[in-house]
Design an enzyme around this catalytic site. Structure first.
Site, PDB file in Angstrom:
ATOM      1  N   SER A  24       1.398   2.609   6.502  1.00  0.00           N
ATOM      2  CA  SER A  24       0.789   2.024   7.587  1.00  0.00           C
ATOM      3  C   SER A  24       1.282   2.940   8.799  1.00  0.00           C
ATOM      4  O   SER A  24       2.294   3.365   8.693  1.00  0.00           O
ATOM      5  CB  SER A  24       0.792   0.892   7.764  1.00  0.00           C
ATOM      6  OG  SER A  24       0.426   0.038   6.575  1.00  0.00           O
ATOM      7  N   GLN A  25       0.493   3.100   9.762  1.00  0.00           N
ATOM      8  CA  GLN A  25       0.833   3.418  10.892  1.00  0.00           C
ATOM      9  C   GLN A  25       1.962   2.707  11.703  1.00  0.00           C
ATOM     10  O   GLN A  25       1.914   1.588  11.397  1.00  0.00           O
ATOM     11  CB  GLN A  25      -0.538   3.138  12.035  1.00  0.00           C
ATOM     12  CG  GLN A  25      -0.440   3.513  13.349  1.00  0.00           C
ATOM     13  CD  GLN A  25      -1.571   3.146  14.096  1.00  0.00           C
ATOM     14  OE1 GLN A  25      -2.372   2.329  13.846  1.00  0.00           O
ATOM     15  NE2 GLN A  25      -1.783   3.430  15.549  1.00  0.00           N
TER      16      GLN A  25
END
Length: 230
Positions: free
Chosen positions: A81-82
């Site tokens: 994920s970011q």
């Protein structure tokens, strides 16, 4: 010859520390320009994001992009994920010493490592066997002795170690699995993206108080689908 060997060792050591300093600077910049500036203020979360070496949790070909403001592929049709999303979900979980966390969707192990910097123990389940093996080895190599990785179907949670103060689901489904709600400790928080796994989901926070669960709906997000074992 001996002096040549010493010179090579010194050069190698210099390059190692230069690279390490480079990644330290990259982490500091990531926290200041991507995370704290967007409102993340929980100090333990910020410190964990500064410490965990994200570049080790991505394929070597993506190491130079590890601290960029976006998700990255980690193989097997999965992503890491970011950074902001990892920090955001961590802060929402309200981690602290003395707490026990369950993560559904280990991936490369990054979110588990961030949590493990703050809470006492993390139990994490991964449905892709290759990722489960790789993540377990990676986390062991990094010294995370308070993380237990298991291959399996996260939909059912991990009842043997329930209840959990924190449950993070890092994959999307159209509903929150009932077994996960049942395994949430009194006062605990469950964070999960809910909605159509093929499009955009909404980040949901469940809180258990006096045996009852309340729901809070937050911003739109995009996660990979929550897989099930057939």
């Amino acid at each position: 010859m001996k002096s040549l060997i010493i010179a090579i060792v010194l050069l190698s050591g210099g390059l190692y520390y230069q690279q390490r300093d480079q990644y330290n600077s990259a982490r500091e910049l990531m926290v200041s320009s991507q995370i704290s500036v967007r409102g993340i203020s929980h100090q333990a979360t910020l410190q964990a994001m500064r410490k965990v070496p994200r570049h080790i949790f991505v394929p070597p070909s993506y190491a130079s992009e590890a601290y960029s403001d976006r998700p990255l592929p980690i193989g097997y049709n999965q992503t890491i994920s970011q950074p902001f999303i990892v920090a955001h979900m961590t802060e929402l979980a309200r981690p602290a010493k003395g707490k026990k966390a369950l993560e559904i969707g280990t991936g490369s192990g990054y979110q588990a490592a961030v949590l493990a910097e703050i809470v006492d123990s993390v139990y994490t389940i991964e449905i892709v066997p290759e990722l489960a093996r790789e993540s377990e080895a990676r986390l062991r190599m990094l010294g995370y002795n308070n993380i237990v990785v298991r291959y399996g179907d996260g939909y059912k949670g991990w009842p043997e170690h329930a209840p959990f103060d924190i449950i993070l689901v890092t994959a999307a489904a159209d509903h929150i699995p009932e077994p996960l709600k049942e395994q949430l400790e009194e006062g605990g928080r469950l964070i999960m993206p809910v909605g159509n796994p093929a499009t955009v989901q909404q980040l949901i926070v469940l809180t258990k108080k006096n045996g009852k669960i309340t729901e809070q709906r937050l911003e739109p997000v995009r996660f990979v689908p929550l897989k099930r074992l057939k």
